[in-house]
Design a protein around this motif. Structure first.
Motif, PDB file in Angstrom:
ATOM      1  N   ARG A 151       3.198   9.578  12.852  1.00 47.01           N
ATOM      2  CA  ARG A 151       1.747   9.690  13.001  1.00 47.01           C
ATOM      3  C   ARG A 151       1.132   8.294  13.007  1.00 47.01           C
ATOM      4  N   VAL A 152      -0.029   8.202  13.653  1.00 47.92           N
ATOM      5  CA  VAL A 152      -0.818   6.970  13.555  1.00 47.92           C
ATOM      6  C   VAL A 152      -1.053   6.696  12.071  1.00 47.92           C
ATOM      7  N   GLY A 153      -0.838   5.468  11.646  1.00 47.16           N
ATOM      8  CA  GLY A 153      -1.017   5.128  10.236  1.00 47.16           C
ATOM      9  C   GLY A 153       0.285   5.086   9.446  1.00 47.16           C
ATOM     10  N   MET A 202       2.077  -1.301  11.099  1.00 48.33           N
ATOM     11  CA  MET A 202       1.556   0.060  11.050  1.00 48.33           C
ATOM     12  C   MET A 202       1.391   0.629  12.456  1.00 48.33           C
ATOM     13  N   VAL A 203       1.769   1.885  12.624  1.00 47.19           N
ATOM     14  CA  VAL A 203       1.687   2.552  13.927  1.00 47.19           C
ATOM     15  C   VAL A 203       0.229   2.781  14.304  1.00 47.19           C
ATOM     16  N   THR A 204      -0.147   2.386  15.531  1.00 44.00           N
ATOM     17  CA  THR A 204      -1.518   2.630  15.998  1.00 44.00           C
ATOM     18  C   THR A 204      -1.557   3.647  17.138  1.00 44.00           C
ATOM     19  N   LYS A 205      -0.414   3.893  17.776  1.00 44.79           N
ATOM     20  CA  LYS A 205      -0.436   4.797  18.927  1.00 44.79           C
ATOM     21  C   LYS A 205       0.989   5.196  19.277  1.00 44.79           C
ATOM     22  N   ASP A 213      -0.077  -7.048  19.988  1.00 43.42           N
ATOM     23  CA  ASP A 213      -0.627  -5.799  20.533  1.00 43.42           C
ATOM     24  C   ASP A 213      -0.054  -5.438  21.899  1.00 43.42           C
ATOM     25  N   GLY A 216       0.803  -1.217   0.000  1.00 45.46           N
ATOM     26  CA  GLY A 216       0.000   0.000   0.000  1.00 45.46           C
ATOM     27  C   GLY A 216       0.835   1.266   0.000  1.00 45.46           C
ATOM     28  N   PHE A 217       2.148   1.134   0.182  1.00 39.37           N
ATOM     29  CA  PHE A 217       3.025   2.308   0.235  1.00 39.37           C
ATOM     30  C   PHE A 217       4.132   2.206  -0.819  1.00 39.37           C
ATOM     31  N   THR A 270       0.234  -2.475  14.728  1.00 37.28           N
ATOM     32  CA  THR A 270      -0.538  -3.648  14.340  1.00 37.28           C
ATOM     33  C   THR A 270       0.064  -4.210  13.055  1.00 37.28           C
ATOM     34  N   ASN A 271      -0.420  -5.375  12.665  1.00 36.42           N
ATOM     35  CA  ASN A 271       0.070  -6.008  11.446  1.00 36.42           C
ATOM     36  C   ASN A 271      -0.539  -5.315  10.237  1.00 36.42           C
ATOM     37  N   LEU A 272       0.279  -4.814   9.327  1.00 37.28           N
ATOM     38  CA  LEU A 272      -0.256  -4.277   8.080  1.00 37.28           C
ATOM     39  C   LEU A 272      -0.397  -5.423   7.087  1.00 37.28           C
TER      40      LEU A 272
END
Lengths: 345, 324
Positions: free
Chosen positions: A150-152, A72-75, A132, A19-20, A85-87
């Motif tokens: 950033r988150v995401g 992926m960053v969640t927090k 997690d 996705g990136f 979390t797992n991307l």
């Protein structure tokens, strides 16, 4: 002139989680001089086109996915640690104490935090930590971390490539930069030759997630046939015999219901006639590669699959044999120069 | 808002059987659209003509429920789940079959620590098998009944997933003045059983951009798995879930727009679950996708809870996006 190993090591330095893929510049720069046209499509696929020498030649697509597994960053917590979390494609077992790159405002090095055994109870030592509960340490305070991340934001493994003995190499994202590298190497060998087909090379996005890139590209290009290049499991001490193949045994040619019989027969024949080391990889249903999506694009695309055996898949130290990659590269060259496999009346 | 959501939540629409809710929504949106029709699978498609790219907004109108599978000798109706029915949060709830017959969802086994679906049935109070079969036919679906009420800024209801999303999309259609795109507002069917309606609708419409309007999980209550989006944090702009990684361009457009208009937004990285865009993204040569979600606590229970300010933010953001 670039060697197969040059291609591979340059590609593995890129950080391209599913996705990136637009963060890539390297793959496009390597592809552009080897084709007539080169562009990034709206899904993030890198597409290269080489015109056929003849009019009315058919369209052949050769595909390898460019993306790699990611988090992926969640927090960002109050101590500056990143929760995630797992991307795509990660299992928690490989994570403790690995180094990673966080794609914040710029690439930031980080490590997955872990407790030393001295501080763990016997029960904790036995039980792996769920994803997690893990955090990434980038060394910054919460305030500074929140400016940079950033988150995401996505995260990938950070690991440089290295030579092992016996022309084997290790590194991260060899799944599937090995496939991308062999296509580039094959194109390099064909660069001065007129082609009997209109050749579309696709370095696709999102395979580790759900294969969206290859499906979009197959629809847009609408090829007459396609060849998918990916990795398969390389045999190591613990692998089951029927699902893993020896490193150094050559390119693995897929045989499966979803794969086209004519293309598969052609690949097997080409390998045998040209003394390209190869083996057969039997799959009872789907292949788990982009072949599955390409085969059912539009009214159906005849598709073949060639794979490179790879050990320790989806870890930071995947291992492949350059000789197997060389075999795969030669097979692609023969396949293209023969004008593909399927001949319509 | 509460009255509109109460009405929406009160109309049945178990996956595969969305006729009632579809008719209801159609009646409400007629004045605000140029054309409205049902496609072959039952998706309700509303069109607002406009110049520019083809934008598809999707809110699924189906809900989880039960389907009668057989009736035992004593007249208890055995059922199979439609969509993800969690017995922990649904056992004990009253249900209503599509013909209006009511009953209660009960778990037979009391020995087990946690109820399992295979032990569950619906008791419609029938005296025997014959009476039960006169009242409920095999194959009929049943939806869970619930109350819809307000507590402070929060709304509680049993069908916020996804009648809250339907409400947002309906309100957006009402509020949007000059859409700068060809707008397809689709109330999709069969989302809860595998994002099926969206797949058919997306193929027919072949949009340039598709945005799902749905609920997302809010993990801000005790013992919940922590989430990025929380109740009261604003409209949740989807980064990714298990069904799709959103297009960077759409995420940027939505966030920039929100910043300019002062609409509260938060990022949504969801480790489980999916939305309609998972199906649409893969169609044809590919569709640019995004998601704008309403954070909800206790999803798929009788007491799903959402924040009214978040719902307002979702409507504001969608309206602004269509007018930009």
């Amino acid at each position: 002139m670039k060697t197969l190993q040059n291609f591979l090591f340059e590609l593995c330095g890129e950080q391209l989680p599913s996705g990136f893929e637009r963060m890539s510049t390297g793959a496009k720069e390597l592809l552009a001089p080897l084709v007539d046209e080169c562009y990034t499509d709206r899904s993030g696929n890198i597409v290269g086109y080489r015109r056929a020498a003849l009019a009315n030649a058919k369209k052949v697509m050769v595909e390898a996915h460019l993306d790699e597994i990611g988090l992926m960053v969640t927090k960002i917590d109050d101590n500056g640690f990143l929760h995630f979390t797992n991307l795509a494609g990660f299992s928690p077992e490989i994570l403790p104490a690995t180094s990673v790159t966080v794609r914040g405002v710029r690439p930031l090095p980080g490590v997955v935090a872990t407790l030393p055994p001295h501080l763990l109870s016997p029960e904790e030592q036995k039980k792996p930590l769920p994803m997690d509960k893990m955090v990434i340490d980038i060394g910054y305070s919460a305030a500074r971390a929140r400016e940079l991340v950033r988150v995401g934001d996505p995260i990938v493994l950070r690991q440089s490539c290295a030579d092992l003995l016996n022309h084997r190499v290790c590194g991260k994202a060899l799944d599937n930069r090995a496939g991308v590298a062999v296509i580039l190497n094959a194109l390099n060998d064909l660069v001065k030759m007129p082609l009997p087909v209109n050749l579309y090379v696709v370095f696709s996005a999102g395979e580790e997630f759900n294969g969206f890139g290859a499906r979009h590209a197959a629809w847009e290009i609408a090829p007459d046939e396609a060849l998918v290049i990916d990795v398969t499991h390389g045999a190591s001490a613990q692998t089951p015999k029927n699902k893993a193949f020896p490193l150094g045994g050559g390119v693995m040619i897929g045989v499966a219901p979803v794969l086209n019989g004519e293309v598969t027969a052609c690949l097997l024949d080409l390998a045998a006639r040209n003394q390209i080391p190869y083996g057969r990889e039997a799959m009872s249903g789907r292949t788990g590669t982009n072949s599955d999506g390409i085969a059912v694009s539009r009214a159906g695309v005849p598709v073949g699959l060639a794979s490179i055996p790879l050990r320790y898949m989806h870890s930071g130290c995947e291992v492949v044999d350059l000789a197997d990659m060389q075999a795969c590269s030669r097979l692609i060259g023969r396949y293209v120069m023969q004008g593909g496999a399927v001949h319509y009346e | 808002m509460i009255d509109a959501i109460r009405e929406l939540a009160g109309v049945s629409g178990v996956s595969g059987n969305e006729r009632n809710i579809s008719e209801y929504i159609k009646g409400q949106i007629l004045p605000y659209v140029d054309k409205v029709y049902e496609d072959s699978l039952g998706n309700l498609v509303a069109v607002r003509r406009g110049e520019g790219s083809r934008v598809m907004l999707m809110a699924h109108m189906d809900q989880i429920g039960l389907v009668a599978s057989f009736v035992d000798d004593k007249g208890f109706v055995r059922v199979a789940p439609v969509g993800h029915v969690d017995p922990k949060t649904t056992v004990g709830r009253p249900v209503v079959f599509e013909n209006g017959e009511t009953g209660v969802f009960i778990c037979g086994s009391k020995e087990k620590k946690e109820p399992e679906l295979k032990d569950c049935y619906v008791d419609i109070g029938a005296a025997d098998r014959a009476e039960a079969l006169r009242r409920v036919e095999i194959g009929q679906t049943a939806s869970f009944l619930s109350n819809t009420f307000e507590t402070g800024r929060k709304i509680v209801s049993g069908a916020l997933d996804n009648r809250a999303g339907c409400y947002c999309l309906m309100e957006t259609l009402r509020r949007v003045k000059n859409n700068s795109c060809e707008l397809y507002a689709v109330f999709t069917v069969q989302e809860e059983v595998g994002l099926r309606g969206a797949k058919v609708s997306g193929f027919e419409i072949a949009p340039d951009v598709a945005i799902a309007v749905d609920v997302t999980l809010s993990g801000d209550h005790p013992d919940a798995r922590e989430t990025t989006a929380v109740l009261g944090g604003g409209a949740a702009v989807k980064i990714c879930d298990r069904s799709a990684i959103c297009s960077r361009g759409i995420i940027e457009d939505l966030e920039n727009l929100a910043a300019r208009r002062g609409i509260p937004v938060q990022r949504d990285v969801l480790a489980s679950g999916g939305t309609d865009i998972g199906s649409v993204q893969l169609l044809g040569k590919g569709v640019q996708v995004g998601g704008v979600s309403i954070p909800v606590r206790y999803c798929h229970s009788a007491v799903e809870m959402a924040d009214k300010n978040d719902i307002e933010a979702v409507i504001g953001l969608l309206t602004a996006y269509l007018e930009k």
